[in-house]
Design a protein around this motif. Structure first.
Motif, PDB file in Angstrom:
ATOM      1  N   HIS A  60       0.942  -1.304  -0.027  1.00  0.00           N
ATOM      2  CA  HIS A  60       0.096  -0.220  -0.102  1.00  0.00           C
ATOM      3  C   HIS A  60       0.877   1.271  -0.057  1.00  0.00           C
ATOM      4  CE1 HIS A  60      -3.741  -2.225   0.909  1.00  0.00           C
ATOM      5  NE2 HIS A  60      -3.133  -2.883   1.907  1.00  0.00           N
ATOM      6  N   LEU A  61       1.082   1.809  -0.932  1.00  0.00           N
ATOM      7  CA  LEU A  61       1.762   3.162  -1.095  1.00  0.00           C
ATOM      8  C   LEU A  61       1.090   4.064  -0.455  1.00  0.00           C
ATOM      9  CD1 LEU A  61       3.060   2.997  -4.926  1.00  0.00           C
ATOM     10  CD2 LEU A  61       4.571   3.025  -2.873  1.00  0.00           C
ATOM     11  N   SER A  62       0.033   3.971  -0.200  1.00  0.00           N
ATOM     12  CA  SER A  62      -0.736   5.035   0.667  1.00  0.00           C
ATOM     13  C   SER A  62      -0.158   5.108   2.023  1.00  0.00           C
ATOM     14  CB  SER A  62      -2.236   4.631   0.926  1.00  0.00           C
ATOM     15  OG  SER A  62      -2.485   3.343   1.558  1.00  0.00           O
ATOM     16  N   SER A  63       0.446   3.931   2.693  1.00  0.00           N
ATOM     17  CA  SER A  63       1.017   3.978   3.946  1.00  0.00           C
ATOM     18  C   SER A  63       2.073   4.898   3.980  1.00  0.00           C
ATOM     19  CB  SER A  63       1.603   2.429   4.294  1.00  0.00           C
ATOM     20  OG  SER A  63       0.464   1.777   4.375  1.00  0.00           O
ATOM     21  N   TYR A  64       2.823   5.225   2.866  1.00  0.00           N
ATOM     22  CA  TYR A  64       4.023   6.333   2.591  1.00  0.00           C
ATOM     23  C   TYR A  64       3.516   7.518   2.322  1.00  0.00           C
ATOM     24  CZ  TYR A  64       6.608   2.006   3.227  1.00  0.00           C
ATOM     25  OH  TYR A  64       7.180   0.750   3.769  1.00  0.00           O
ATOM     26  N   GLY A  65       2.187   7.874   2.181  1.00  0.00           N
ATOM     27  CA  GLY A  65       1.618   9.081   1.605  1.00  0.00           C
ATOM     28  C   GLY A  65       1.827   9.233   0.182  1.00  0.00           C
ATOM     29  N   PHE A  66       2.182   8.100  -0.590  1.00  0.00           N
ATOM     30  CA  PHE A  66       2.626   7.984  -2.061  1.00  0.00           C
ATOM     31  C   PHE A  66       1.627   7.604  -2.940  1.00  0.00           C
ATOM     32  CE2 PHE A  66       6.114   7.982  -5.326  1.00  0.00           C
ATOM     33  CZ  PHE A  66       6.490   8.971  -5.093  1.00  0.00           C
ATOM     34  N   ASN A  67       0.416   7.115  -2.713  1.00  0.00           N
ATOM     35  CA  ASN A  67      -0.788   6.483  -3.500  1.00  0.00           C
ATOM     36  C   ASN A  67      -0.951   7.455  -4.325  1.00  0.00           C
ATOM     37  OD1 ASN A  67      -2.392   4.338  -3.949  1.00  0.00           O
ATOM     38  ND2 ASN A  67      -3.906   5.759  -3.379  1.00  0.00           N
ATOM     39  N   ASP A  68      -0.930   6.793  -5.852  1.00  0.00           N
ATOM     40  CA  ASP A  68      -1.359   7.483  -7.079  1.00  0.00           C
ATOM     41  C   ASP A  68      -0.564   8.983  -7.092  1.00  0.00           C
ATOM     42  OD1 ASP A  68      -3.124   5.557  -7.515  1.00  0.00           O
ATOM     43  OD2 ASP A  68      -4.832   6.638  -6.609  1.00  0.00           O
ATOM     44  N   GLN A  69       0.810   8.911  -6.968  1.00  0.00           N
ATOM     45  CA  GLN A  69       1.651   9.958  -6.703  1.00  0.00           C
ATOM     46  C   GLN A  69       2.780  10.069  -7.831  1.00  0.00           C
ATOM     47  OE1 GLN A  69       1.789  12.715  -4.159  1.00  0.00           O
ATOM     48  NE2 GLN A  69      -0.536  12.175  -3.980  1.00  0.00           N
ATOM     49  N   ALA A  70       3.186   8.685  -8.410  1.00  0.00           N
ATOM     50  CA  ALA A  70       4.429   8.514  -8.950  1.00  0.00           C
ATOM     51  C   ALA A  70       4.505   9.197 -10.554  1.00  0.00           C
ATOM     52  CB  ALA A  70       4.918   6.971  -9.074  1.00  0.00           C
ATOM     53  N   ASP A  71       5.371   9.734 -10.988  1.00  0.00           N
ATOM     54  CA  ASP A  71       5.646  10.131 -12.265  1.00  0.00           C
ATOM     55  C   ASP A  71       6.793   9.796 -12.916  1.00  0.00           C
ATOM     56  OD1 ASP A  71       3.153  11.273 -13.069  1.00  0.00           O
ATOM     57  OD2 ASP A  71       3.310  13.128 -11.627  1.00  0.00           O
ATOM     58  N   SER A  72       7.885   9.155 -12.141  1.00  0.00           N
ATOM     59  CA  SER A  72       9.196   8.687 -12.700  1.00  0.00           C
ATOM     60  C   SER A  72       9.680   7.454 -12.050  1.00  0.00           C
ATOM     61  CB  SER A  72      10.224   9.980 -12.811  1.00  0.00           C
ATOM     62  OG  SER A  72      10.567  10.400 -11.774  1.00  0.00           O
ATOM     63  N   TYR A  73      10.358   6.803 -12.381  1.00  0.00           N
ATOM     64  CA  TYR A  73      11.051   5.710 -11.681  1.00  0.00           C
ATOM     65  C   TYR A  73      12.637   5.557 -12.014  1.00  0.00           C
ATOM     66  CZ  TYR A  73      11.102   1.857 -15.107  1.00  0.00           C
ATOM     67  OH  TYR A  73      11.410   1.218 -16.271  1.00  0.00           O
ATOM     68  N   TYR A  74      13.495   4.621 -11.226  1.00  0.00           N
ATOM     69  CA  TYR A  74      14.524   4.216 -11.465  1.00  0.00           C
ATOM     70  C   TYR A  74      14.880   2.846 -10.874  1.00  0.00           C
ATOM     71  CZ  TYR A  74      19.159   3.707 -13.057  1.00  0.00           C
ATOM     72  OH  TYR A  74      20.225   3.315 -13.616  1.00  0.00           O
ATOM     73  N   ASN A  75      15.087   1.934 -11.430  1.00  0.00           N
ATOM     74  CA  ASN A  75      15.390   0.546 -11.039  1.00  0.00           C
ATOM     75  C   ASN A  75      17.018   0.304 -11.128  1.00  0.00           C
ATOM     76  OD1 ASN A  75      15.568  -2.126 -10.349  1.00  0.00           O
ATOM     77  ND2 ASN A  75      14.274  -2.835 -11.778  1.00  0.00           N
ATOM     78  N   ASN A  76      17.693   0.288  -9.936  1.00  0.00           N
ATOM     79  CA  ASN A  76      18.852   0.203  -9.618  1.00  0.00           C
ATOM     80  C   ASN A  76      19.206  -1.413  -9.314  1.00  0.00           C
ATOM     81  OD1 ASN A  76      21.684   1.023  -9.901  1.00  0.00           O
ATOM     82  ND2 ASN A  76      21.660   1.978  -8.013  1.00  0.00           N
ATOM     83  N   SER A  77      18.573  -2.169  -9.981  1.00  0.00           N
ATOM     84  CA  SER A  77      18.528  -3.764  -9.403  1.00  0.00           C
ATOM     85  C   SER A  77      18.925  -4.495 -10.556  1.00  0.00           C
ATOM     86  CB  SER A  77      17.104  -4.072  -8.818  1.00  0.00           C
ATOM     87  OG  SER A  77      17.318  -5.175  -8.641  1.00  0.00           O
TER      88      SER A  77
END
Length: 125
Positions: A60-77
Motif C-alpha cells: 500500500h503506497l498510501s502507507s507512505y503518503g505516496f498513493n497515486d503520486q508517481a511520475d518517474s522511476y529508476y530501477n538500480n537492481s
C-alpha cells in the motif's frame, strides 16, 4: 568511405538506443545497488519511495503518503520490478526493467501507482 559509413551507422545506433528512455546513471537518491525508486515528479524529482536492497515490496503506497503520486522511476537492481495500479499488487502491472529508468510516465500512467515490488529475475517482465 566504407569505414565512414560504418562509423556513422554506429553513431546512429547509439542515438537510437539513447532515446529509449533508459537512464544512463542512477539519479540522486537511488544510487544504492538493488534499490528501486518511485519519484513524485518527472525527471526523478519531488520526493521518492525506495525499495532498498532488502525490501521486496510495498503493498500500500498510501502507507507512505505516496498513493497515486508517481511520475518517474529508476530501477538500480539487476532484477525487474513492477508497480501496480491497485494495492496488494493488483490491477494493471507496469514493468520497471532491471537497471533502467523512466524519467516521465505517460499520461495513462501518471499518478496511478498504488503498490510496487521487486520481481524474481531480470526476465520477469
Amino acid at each position: 568511405m566504407k569505414r565512414n559509413l560504418v562509423g556513422a551507422a554506429l553513431i546512429g545506433a547509439a542515438l537510437i538506443v539513447g532515446g529509449t528512455g533508459i537512464a544512463s546513471a542512477a539519479p540522486a537518491g537511488c544510487t544504492a545497488s538493488g534499490a528501486v525508486c518511485l519519484y513524485r515528479d518527472d525527471d526523478y524529482r519531488g520526493g521518492q519511495v525506495t525499495l532498498s536492497g532488502t525490501t521486496t515490496g510495498i503493498t500500500h503506497l498510501s502507507s507512505y503518503g505516496f498513493n497515486d503520486q508517481a511520475d518517474s522511476y529508476y530501477n538500480n537492481s539487476t532484477k525487474d520490478a513492477a508497480w501496480y495500479t491497485d494495492a496488494n499488487y493488483a490491477g494493471r502491472r507496469v514493468c520497471m526493467h532491471s537497471t533502467s529508468g523512466n524519467h516521465s510516465f505517460s499520461f495513462q500512467d501518471s499518478d496511478e501507482a498504488s503498490s510496487t515490488r521487486k520481481l524474481s529475475s531480470a526476465s520477469s517482465c
